[in-house]
Enzyme design. Sequence first.
Site, PDB file in Angstrom:
ATOM      1  N   GLY A  13       0.881  -1.134   0.158  1.00 28.63           N
ATOM      2  CA  GLY A  13       0.001   0.066  -0.051  1.00 28.63           C
ATOM      3  C   GLY A  13       0.833   1.237  -0.046  1.00 28.63           C
ATOM      4  N   GLY A  14       1.995   1.148  -0.277  1.00 27.94           N
ATOM      5  CA  GLY A  14       3.040   2.241  -0.578  1.00 27.94           C
ATOM      6  C   GLY A  14       3.256   2.983  -1.799  1.00 27.94           C
ATOM      7  N   GLY A  16       5.525   2.315  -4.302  1.00 29.99           N
ATOM      8  CA  GLY A  16       5.429   1.356  -5.582  1.00 29.99           C
ATOM      9  C   GLY A  16       4.129   0.640  -5.737  1.00 29.99           C
ATOM     10  N   GLU A  41      -4.624   0.848   5.966  1.00 30.30           N
ATOM     11  CA  GLU A  41      -4.668   1.394   4.600  1.00 30.30           C
ATOM     12  C   GLU A  41      -5.644   0.706   3.461  1.00 30.30           C
ATOM     13  OE1 GLU A  41       0.468   1.632   4.110  1.00 30.30           O
ATOM     14  OE2 GLU A  41      -0.757   0.072   3.302  1.00 30.30           O
ATOM     15  N   THR A 142      15.640  -4.597  -8.630  1.00 29.24           N
ATOM     16  CA  THR A 142      15.189  -3.289  -8.174  1.00 29.24           C
ATOM     17  C   THR A 142      13.748  -2.976  -8.665  1.00 29.24           C
ATOM     18  OG1 THR A 142      15.900  -1.149  -7.689  1.00 29.24           O
ATOM     19  CG2 THR A 142      16.259  -1.891  -9.659  1.00 29.24           C
ATOM     20  N   MET A 207      23.716  -8.991  -7.500  1.00 32.94           N
ATOM     21  CA  MET A 207      23.587  -7.590  -8.300  1.00 32.94           C
ATOM     22  C   MET A 207      23.009  -6.231  -7.562  1.00 32.94           C
ATOM     23  SD  MET A 207      21.868  -9.434 -11.660  1.00 32.94           S
ATOM     24  CE  MET A 207      21.489  -7.767 -12.659  1.00 32.94           C
ATOM     25  N   HIS A 213      23.848   2.268  -0.115  1.00 40.00           N
ATOM     26  CA  HIS A 213      23.598   3.216   1.026  1.00 40.00           C
ATOM     27  C   HIS A 213      24.406   3.093   2.226  1.00 40.00           C
ATOM     28  CE1 HIS A 213      19.604   2.906  -1.556  1.00 40.00           C
ATOM     29  NE2 HIS A 213      20.349   4.072  -1.694  1.00 40.00           N
ATOM     30  N   ARG A 328      15.481   3.356   5.635  1.00 41.71           N
ATOM     31  CA  ARG A 328      15.504   2.238   4.899  1.00 41.71           C
ATOM     32  C   ARG A 328      17.039   1.968   4.461  1.00 41.71           C
ATOM     33  NH1 ARG A 328      15.157   2.604  -0.889  1.00 41.71           N
ATOM     34  NH2 ARG A 328      14.083   4.638  -1.550  1.00 41.71           N
TER      35      ARG A 328
HETATM   36  P1  NAI Z   1       7.035   2.224   0.909  1.00 39.75           P
HETATM   37  O1  NAI Z   1       7.764   2.699   2.021  1.00 39.75           O
HETATM   38  O2  NAI Z   1       6.107   3.086   0.145  1.00 39.75           O
HETATM   39  O3  NAI Z   1       6.229   0.974   1.663  1.00 39.75           O
HETATM   40  C1  NAI Z   1       5.436   1.199   2.653  1.00 39.75           C
HETATM   41  C2  NAI Z   1       4.530   0.104   2.837  1.00 39.75           C
HETATM   42  O4  NAI Z   1       4.757  -1.306   2.868  1.00 39.75           O
HETATM   43  C3  NAI Z   1       3.208   0.331   3.618  1.00 39.75           C
HETATM   44  O5  NAI Z   1       2.574   1.377   3.090  1.00 39.75           O
HETATM   45  C4  NAI Z   1       2.849  -0.790   3.780  1.00 39.75           C
HETATM   46  O6  NAI Z   1       1.732  -1.015   2.644  1.00 39.75           O
HETATM   47  C5  NAI Z   1       3.659  -1.909   3.493  1.00 39.75           C
HETATM   48  N1  NAI Z   1       4.032  -2.443   4.803  1.00 39.75           N
HETATM   49  C6  NAI Z   1       5.070  -1.721   5.632  1.00 39.75           C
HETATM   50  N2  NAI Z   1       5.114  -2.457   6.789  1.00 39.75           N
HETATM   51  C7  NAI Z   1       4.427  -3.580   6.913  1.00 39.75           C
HETATM   52  C8  NAI Z   1       4.148  -4.670   7.521  1.00 39.75           C
HETATM   53  N3  NAI Z   1       4.935  -4.747   8.782  1.00 39.75           N
HETATM   54  N4  NAI Z   1       3.354  -5.698   6.969  1.00 39.75           N
HETATM   55  C9  NAI Z   1       2.747  -5.425   5.938  1.00 39.75           C
HETATM   56  N5  NAI Z   1       2.946  -4.377   5.229  1.00 39.75           N
HETATM   57  C10 NAI Z   1       3.991  -3.253   5.401  1.00 39.75           C
HETATM   58  O7  NAI Z   1       7.981   1.500  -0.122  1.00 39.75           O
HETATM   59  P2  NAI Z   1       8.108   1.654  -1.500  1.00 39.75           P
HETATM   60  O8  NAI Z   1       8.589   3.132  -1.859  1.00 39.75           O
HETATM   61  O9  NAI Z   1       6.976   1.189  -2.352  1.00 39.75           O
HETATM   62  O10 NAI Z   1       9.282   0.778  -1.866  1.00 39.75           O
HETATM   63  C11 NAI Z   1       9.050  -0.538  -2.029  1.00 39.75           C
HETATM   64  C12 NAI Z   1      10.384  -1.319  -1.898  1.00 39.75           C
HETATM   65  O11 NAI Z   1      11.285  -0.591  -3.108  1.00 39.75           O
HETATM   66  C13 NAI Z   1      11.600  -0.708  -0.975  1.00 39.75           C
HETATM   67  O12 NAI Z   1      12.012  -2.104  -0.660  1.00 39.75           O
HETATM   68  C14 NAI Z   1      12.276   0.066  -1.324  1.00 39.75           C
HETATM   69  O13 NAI Z   1      13.525   0.107  -0.391  1.00 39.75           O
HETATM   70  C15 NAI Z   1      12.485  -0.081  -2.965  1.00 39.75           C
HETATM   71  N6  NAI Z   1      12.664   0.958  -3.523  1.00 39.75           N
HETATM   72  C16 NAI Z   1      12.048   1.936  -3.491  1.00 39.75           C
HETATM   73  C17 NAI Z   1      12.072   3.086  -4.443  1.00 39.75           C
HETATM   74  C18 NAI Z   1      11.513   4.122  -4.520  1.00 39.75           C
HETATM   75  O14 NAI Z   1      11.690   5.014  -5.274  1.00 39.75           O
HETATM   76  N7  NAI Z   1      10.344   4.505  -3.751  1.00 39.75           N
HETATM   77  C19 NAI Z   1      13.348   2.935  -5.129  1.00 39.75           C
HETATM   78  C20 NAI Z   1      14.179   2.196  -5.292  1.00 39.75           C
HETATM   79  C21 NAI Z   1      13.969   0.746  -4.446  1.00 39.75           C
END
Ligand code: NAI
Length: 402
Positions: A13-14, A16, A41, A142, A207, A213, A328
Amino acid sequence: MSDTPLRIVVCGGGNGAHVFSTLAAARANIDVSVLTIFENEAERWTAAMKENIVVSFAGESCQVKAKPFLVTRDPTAVIPKADVIVIVVPSYAHAPVLKAILPYCRPHTFIAGVPAHPGLDFQFTHIFGSKAKECTLVVLETLPWACRLIEYGAHAQVLGTKEKVGAALVQGEDSNIPLDCIETLQRLIGDKPRLNLVQNSLVVNLMAKTMIHPPIMYGKWRNWDGKPLPEKALFYQGIDDSQSHFLAQISDEVLLTSQAVKDKCSKTDLDISPISHISDWVKEYYADQVKDGSSLKLSFQTNQAYDGLVHPMKAVDGGGYVPDFSYRYTREDVPFGLVVLKGIAQIVNVSTPAMDTVIKWAQERLGEEYIVGTELKGRDLPKTRAPQVFGIYTVEQLLLPS
Ligand code: NAI
């Protein structure tokens, strides 16, 4: 396939998850639903969702507008009917998501980790147990995009799209997926980035550039005096000689580990060529954006894709900013990144002094303990995805069936 729509469930729900579900919902003959088990969420997203969700692209006028037909917290409502399950959450949320969907997954389902982060292959196989034999997992190196939410449930922005992303299959011996997994994922995300199939999920683990970071954080903050800074420090473009040195050392250790895996495994055709040194990677992946590639430091400092990106820092009372070690870059990229790489290195007898130094520093900031001395035997090791946590101790066990 027939005209029956392909049923996709996006778990998360974030940032991505919003981008993935909207882009996929905009394609023909695709039914998208979203499963988010996190807090409230599903209710927030459902309440905020208007006629469509908008995905905009920074610096461009085009937008994609679409929406999932359902956002729910209830796995029974969507998982039993899913053809494809795409997990788009940070790696520390993989375990709760996998456990929530496991009882309801049909046999022969394909599941994708977008992105995977090192060790999802080990964790998935462990949690799914005998059911893993009937499934195929796709691991992505990624996230295809740099993206962020502008308005929850309504608007997400893509800041940049990668040119290519490595992907690998973990195929259970009885998995019989009636789809080409990579082609299907490519159809869902669109033409860019190109998904490059690599031979084995272990190659994707090696990879992953989650190793970038922690050494930059270590290099910047290892001698920090605890005083707030007047402004947030530049992250990639602020890299100095010592930070690029630590980064290069860790990258050297990953390459040594990769070569040792190749030398020691019985799979003589194991192709480790997709694993590149950070100095080459930054110039290859950001070919048009690096203005001076004459050194690793300058490649980072002059990479326009990194323009303005700052260290994770929090404002403090009295003014100024202090580093946020729970972000993160440490919270995710150490237990689900460096510690996994260290675990793989240990299996092939490669010593990792640079990784050990950075892990030791980071675990203190996180209030955790993964290594003691140079050994992976800290009390919090079970919270990580080191292969040893899943009973993997040999190079043959590291190479899951692909
Ligand atoms: P985000 O930080 O937006 O995701 C948070 C979401 O994860 C929450 O809204 C919830 O839906 C879920 N979540 C968190 N804790 C939880 C739990 N305990 N149980 C169940 N669901 C839970 O992450 P985002 O930005 O979508 O990134 C996803 C992945 O991609 C991460 O590993 C991030 O490091 C990686 N990434 C993200 C980038 C970006 O620009 N957003 C770029 C490159 C990699």
